[in-house]
Design a protein around this motif. Structure first.
Motif, PDB file in Angstrom:
ATOM      1  N   ALA A  91       0.820  -1.203   0.000  1.00 37.80           N
ATOM      2  CA  ALA A  91       0.000   0.000   0.000  1.00 37.80           C
ATOM      3  C   ALA A  91       0.860   1.262   0.000  1.00 37.80           C
ATOM      4  O   ALA A  91       0.562   2.244  -0.702  1.00 37.80           O
ATOM      5  N   GLN A  92       1.940   1.246   0.761  1.00 29.48           N
ATOM      6  CA  GLN A  92       2.829   2.402   0.812  1.00 29.48           C
ATOM      7  C   GLN A  92       3.523   2.608  -0.534  1.00 29.48           C
ATOM      8  O   GLN A  92       3.647   3.736  -1.024  1.00 29.48           O
ATOM      9  N   LEU A  93       3.951   1.509  -1.182  1.00 22.53           N
ATOM     10  CA  LEU A  93       4.605   1.627  -2.483  1.00 22.53           C
ATOM     11  C   LEU A  93       3.646   2.164  -3.543  1.00 22.53           C
ATOM     12  O   LEU A  93       4.023   3.014  -4.366  1.00 22.53           O
ATOM     13  N   ILE A  94       2.396   1.685  -3.542  1.00 21.91           N
ATOM     14  CA  ILE A  94       1.426   2.155  -4.527  1.00 21.91           C
ATOM     15  C   ILE A  94       1.078   3.614  -4.287  1.00 21.91           C
ATOM     16  O   ILE A  94       0.932   4.417  -5.229  1.00 21.91           O
ATOM     17  N   GLN A  95       0.937   3.992  -3.012  1.00 20.57           N
ATOM     18  CA  GLN A  95       0.633   5.396  -2.726  1.00 20.57           C
ATOM     19  C   GLN A  95       1.768   6.286  -3.212  1.00 20.57           C
ATOM     20  O   GLN A  95       1.523   7.395  -3.729  1.00 20.57           O
ATOM     21  N   ASN A  96       3.020   5.801  -3.067  1.00 18.38           N
ATOM     22  CA  ASN A  96       4.149   6.605  -3.548  1.00 18.38           C
ATOM     23  C   ASN A  96       4.121   6.741  -5.071  1.00 18.38           C
ATOM     24  O   ASN A  96       4.617   7.730  -5.627  1.00 18.38           O
ATOM     25  N   ALA A  97       3.554   5.748  -5.749  1.00 19.80           N
ATOM     26  CA  ALA A  97       3.489   5.814  -7.213  1.00 19.80           C
ATOM     27  C   ALA A  97       2.300   6.632  -7.715  1.00 19.80           C
ATOM     28  O   ALA A  97       2.260   7.000  -8.899  1.00 19.80           O
TER      29      ALA A  97
END
Length: 415
Positions: free
Chosen positions: A42-48
């Protein structure tokens, strides 16, 4: 559930089941691998993705890039579950991933998976993997592995149990009276060692029973001779008797008594493995006492002690001297020597014993053709070997340098 192999197999299946359940519990526990993986994802997708307040066109462009990389249909929802952008087939609005209704149909071709981003938005992905959640893939993998182990372990467990069953049948056959019962020794594990022990015990039992059968058969034959002479002497005693007949009757009674005593001693040595008395015995002194009972005996040697039963050792020496005086020729020479072991050597000047008969003369009731009409039961030398082996020694017959007989007793020395 009396079959051993079924117990083995069920124990293995139970262990595999416990392993699968434990793995699933560890995987699904709160703050476990699933939670941590979702949080990181979730954190990686939010960063993208662009910020939540970015224009819809920017969020749609970023969503297209994510959908292309994942090869899936993706929808981005606001915190209140209202659509922001969608790529591909828009999925239905789903609840939180902890809602059990979301996981009721894990085998849908493109099952939806919702991911709650840290900023409150929701990313709903239609993954073409056949599962609503990767945990199902792990559970299925563990189940398939457990099934494969169970299927592969069955022939192994069954083969082990079959070896034990064959051993059981061998024991039952031996108990039923088949003294030739043996089992195949397969492998080199504990079951194979057990089979070897059983075969050794069965061979020993067969040997002992065979020896006792021969002993009884020969004893019955040997007992008939003095009994027949006694019966004839009793018939003669009904008429006029003389001293010669009485002396012959006494000799027959003595011979019969000695034969019975030797049979009983041989049977006791076979049946009892422990010595009745265990003490230090000076063989030279014992040999001197026995040699004093005979004429033309020459004794040499040094004092040396062995550990054993003095009564049995005395009987061993007496039988050797009786054999030398009865079947050999004077002078009889007795020598007691000691180094790492004690040796008692009894030799005579008789005709000697052929090489082919040097082992057979230790068999019960064996008599050489040249001595069949002489006194003796044929048990004397058999008892000599039994007594020597009872004292962890050995008895053997060798050729003397002058052509006579030479009997050697080897015993462990008492230090």
């Amino acid at each position: 559930m009396s079959r051993l192999y079924l117990r083995f197999y069920l124990a293995l299946l139970g262990s595999l089941l416990v392993f699968v359940i434990a793995a699933a519990m560890v995987w699904h526990r709160h703050d476990g691998p699933v939670d941590r993986a979702n949080d990181v994802l979730a954190q990686l997708i939010q960063n993208a993705l662009p910020p939540a307040d970015a224009a819809p066109t920017q969020q749609h462009a970023a969503l297209q890039q994510i959908a292309r990389n994942l090869g899936a249909d993706v929808s981005l929802l606001a915190p209140d579950r209202s659509p922001i952008a969608a790529v591909g087939d828009p999925p239905q609005v789903v609840g939180d991933r902890h809602n059990a209704s979301e996981w009721l149909r894990p085998w849908k071709p493109n099952a939806r998976w919702s991911l709650h981003l840290p900023d409150g938005r929701w990313l709903v992905i239609a993954l073409p993997i056949g599962f609503r959640h990767p945990a199902y893939a792990l559970l299925l993998t563990l189940s398939v592995l457990a099934l494969a182990v169970a299927v592969g372990a069955y022939p192994i467990v069954r083969r082990l149990a079959q070896r034990l069953e064959r051993l059981q049948r061998g024991v039952e056959s031996l108990g039923a009276g088949n003294l030739m019962a043996r089992v195949a020794v397969e492998g080199s594990d504990e079951v194979a060692q057990l089979a070897q022990s059983f075969n050794h015990a069965a061979m020993r039992i067969e040997s002992l029973v065979g020896a006792h059968k021969d002993l009884l058969a020969n004893a019955s034959h040997e007992l008939r001779t003095p009994l027949a002479r006694i019966r004839m002497a009793v018939e003669l005693l009904k008429g006029p008797t003389d001293a010669k007949q009485k002396a012959g009757l006494e000799r027959d009674i003595v011979e019969l008594d000695q034969l019975i005593g030797e049979i009983l001693l041989a049977s006791r040595l076979d049946a009892v493995s422990e010595r009745d008395i265990d003490e230090d015995v000076d063989l030279l002194a014992l040999a001197a006492e026995e040699c004093a009972r005979y004429a033309d005996m020459q004794l040499d040697g040094i004092p040396c002690s062995v550990r054993g039963d003095p009564n049995l050792l005395r009987r061993m020496l007496r039988n050797l001297l009786d054999n030398a005086t009865r079947h050999g020729r004077p002078p009889v020479h007795v020598e007691v020597t000691a180094s790492e072991e004690v040796r008692v050597i009894v030799s005579d000047a008789g005709p000697g014993i052929p090489t082919a008969q040097r082992e057979r003369i230790f068999e019960p009731f064996f008599r050489r053709k040249e001595s069949r009409n002489e006194a003796g039961s044929g048990l004397g030398l058999a008892l000599v070997r039994q007594i020597a082996r009872r004292h962890d020694g050995e008895a053997r017959c060798e050729a003397a340098s002058d052509g006579g007989s030479r009997f050697v007793i080897v015993l462990p020395r008492r230090h």
